[in-house]
Design a protein around this motif. Structure first.
Motif, PDB file in Angstrom:
ATOM      1  N   TYR A  75       3.027  -4.268 -12.360  1.00 15.32           N
ATOM      2  CA  TYR A  75       2.846  -3.349 -11.230  1.00 15.32           C
ATOM      3  C   TYR A  75       3.933  -3.365 -10.447  1.00 15.32           C
ATOM      4  O   TYR A  75       4.167  -2.437  -9.646  1.00 15.32           O
ATOM      5  N   ASN A  76       4.884  -4.445 -10.226  1.00  9.21           N
ATOM      6  CA  ASN A  76       6.115  -4.232  -9.807  1.00  9.21           C
ATOM      7  C   ASN A  76       6.935  -3.287 -10.125  1.00  9.21           C
ATOM      8  O   ASN A  76       7.601  -2.497  -9.698  1.00  9.21           O
ATOM      9  N   ALA A  79       5.474   0.148  -9.404  1.00  7.08           N
ATOM     10  CA  ALA A  79       5.936   0.733  -7.940  1.00  7.08           C
ATOM     11  C   ALA A  79       7.168   0.862  -7.841  1.00  7.08           C
ATOM     12  O   ALA A  79       7.623   1.825  -7.198  1.00  7.08           O
ATOM     13  N   ASP A  80       8.232   0.178  -8.473  1.00  7.10           N
ATOM     14  CA  ASP A  80       9.618   0.572  -8.164  1.00  7.10           C
ATOM     15  C   ASP A  80       9.855   1.918  -8.995  1.00  7.10           C
ATOM     16  O   ASP A  80      10.737   2.571  -8.437  1.00  7.10           O
ATOM     17  N   GLU A 105      -1.083   0.987  -8.721  1.00  4.89           N
ATOM     18  CA  GLU A 105       0.207   1.169  -8.485  1.00  4.89           C
ATOM     19  C   GLU A 105       0.702   1.730  -7.250  1.00  4.89           C
ATOM     20  O   GLU A 105       1.681   1.321  -6.600  1.00  4.89           O
ATOM     21  N   ARG A 108       0.337  -1.308  -4.634  1.00  4.23           N
ATOM     22  CA  ARG A 108       1.841  -2.140  -4.643  1.00  4.23           C
ATOM     23  C   ARG A 108       2.692  -1.184  -4.229  1.00  4.23           C
ATOM     24  O   ARG A 108       3.717  -1.951  -3.602  1.00  4.23           O
ATOM     25  N   TYR A 109       2.793  -0.139  -4.458  1.00  9.36           N
ATOM     26  CA  TYR A 109       3.933   0.662  -3.790  1.00  9.36           C
ATOM     27  C   TYR A 109       3.895   0.688  -2.300  1.00  9.36           C
ATOM     28  O   TYR A 109       4.784   0.314  -1.621  1.00  9.36           O
ATOM     29  N   ALA A 111       2.564  -1.884  -0.207  1.00  6.84           N
ATOM     30  CA  ALA A 111       2.845  -2.810   0.038  1.00  6.84           C
ATOM     31  C   ALA A 111       4.461  -3.149  -0.140  1.00  6.84           C
ATOM     32  O   ALA A 111       4.985  -3.969   0.767  1.00  6.84           O
ATOM     33  N   ARG A 112       4.872  -3.093  -1.433  1.00  5.06           N
ATOM     34  CA  ARG A 112       6.149  -3.373  -1.729  1.00  5.06           C
ATOM     35  C   ARG A 112       7.339  -2.486  -1.044  1.00  5.06           C
ATOM     36  O   ARG A 112       8.385  -3.097  -0.771  1.00  5.06           O
ATOM     37  N   HIS A 113       7.069  -1.391  -1.094  1.00  3.92           N
ATOM     38  CA  HIS A 113       7.880  -0.396  -0.366  1.00  3.92           C
ATOM     39  C   HIS A 113       7.671   0.270   1.023  1.00  3.92           C
ATOM     40  O   HIS A 113       8.226   1.271   1.459  1.00  3.92           O
ATOM     41  N   THR A 207      -4.889  -9.320 -11.657  1.00  7.05           N
ATOM     42  CA  THR A 207      -4.375  -8.692 -10.236  1.00  7.05           C
ATOM     43  C   THR A 207      -5.554  -8.498  -9.241  1.00  7.05           C
ATOM     44  O   THR A 207      -6.757  -7.918  -9.522  1.00  7.05           O
ATOM     45  N   GLU A 212      -2.713  -6.950  -0.304  1.00  6.26           N
ATOM     46  CA  GLU A 212      -1.736  -5.970  -0.293  1.00  6.26           C
ATOM     47  C   GLU A 212      -2.510  -4.764   0.339  1.00  6.26           C
ATOM     48  O   GLU A 212      -1.844  -3.787   1.150  1.00  6.26           O
TER      49      GLU A 212
END
Length: 289
Positions: A75-76, A79-80, A105, A108-109, A111-113, A207, A212
């Motif tokens: 998922y990282n 998301a990237d 996806e 995760r985006y 939260a991550r971005h 997961t 998140e």
């Protein structure tokens, strides 16, 4: 119809995402489900274009016409890749739509971005917060089901694709779609790498997006799920997802299976158009449950 290079692999070969960018107006980005590709959205693309949207669909790495990159299905990475697509096309105030595995996806985006470039969110037939059975998710899918799916893929992935097409539209009454539509789904699954197929099951196993989901705040959000979803049972996924996003609008489609993008295509398109036209930080109309 274009390719976007997102990285190079260990041998220096480009890893590329296939995408289609059509229309003008409000940007809508749609992510594909497990085993599927951008073609799954053909009904919604046509309806969104008619309503003045710019529609971007793409194939997740390992799916459809995108590169099959060994050892990078997580998922990282997904998301990237999504972040690079939004950046590469310089999209802003995007209505971001996730379906099934694509919901993970999208979460995760966010939260991550930090939700950059996103103005609205739709989570359709999702596997979030988690799919598998656990003390916190007693209605989830049993581990034995995942193990059988893995074994069947290794034994005969094409026979498994036939089973998947059936389950996608499985209901309690008459068949929801034609055999021709099921063949259309099976045609999409042929382009998925075996590693990508198996990785999707493992990601469902390991997961949990509960924490998140806290990153999704102050953004118009829509949760859509079918009451008759056999692949992602609503009590295990949709109900819990809507509860985790108390400010979202929750649409439950009566008797809809997992493949509601086909069986309830017009209803889904209407709800997405309604979301697209919602100004930022404005509450959508009351839920239809």
């Amino acid at each position: 119809m274009s390719m976007l290079e997102v990285e190079t692999d260990m041998l220096g070969r480009p890893v590329e995402l296939y995408y289609e960018d059509v229309g003008y107006g409000f940007p809508v980005v749609l992510t594909n489900g497990w085993l599927l590709d951008h073609n799954m959205w053909e009904h919604q693309v046509a309806d969104l274009l008619d309503k003045g949207c710019r529609v971007i669909t793409y194939d997740r790495r390992g799916f459809g016409q995108s590169s099959q990159s060994q050892g990078s299905y997580n998922y990282n990475r997904f998301a990237d890749d999504l972040a690079l697509l939004l950046q590469g096309l310089d999209l802003n105030d995007v209505t971001l739509v996730g379906y099934s595995m694509g919901v993970g996806e999208v979460v995760r985006y966010m939260a991550r971005h930090l939700g950059q470039r996103v103005g609205r969110l739709a989570l359709v037939s999702g596997v979030a917060p988690s799919l598998v059975r656990s003390p916190t998710n007693p209605d989830g899918v049993d581990e034995s089901v995942l193990e059988k799916m893995e074994a069947d893929i290794r034994d005969d992935r094409y026979e498994f694709s036939s089973w998947f097409a059936d389950q996608l539209f499985e209901g309690d009454g008459e068949p929801a779609v034609s055999d021709a539509t099921k063949r259309w789904i099976q045609a999409q699954t042929r382009h998925v790498s075996t590693e990508g197929m198996l990785a999707g099951i493992q990601l469902c196993r390991e997961t949990d997006f509960t924490e998140e989901l806290r990153a999704i705040i102050n953004i118009p959000s829509l949760v859509v799920h079918g009451s008759n979803d056999h692949l992602a049972p609503i009590a295990a996924t949709g109900d819990r997802l809507a509860k985790a996003l108390p400010d979202s609008v929750y649409r439950v489609y009566d008797d809809a299976p997992h493949g509601l993008f086909v069986t309830h295509a017009q209803e889904l398109s209407s709800d997405l158009v309604e979301l697209v036209k919602t100004p930022p930080n404005v509450t959508l109309p009351a839920a239809r449950v």
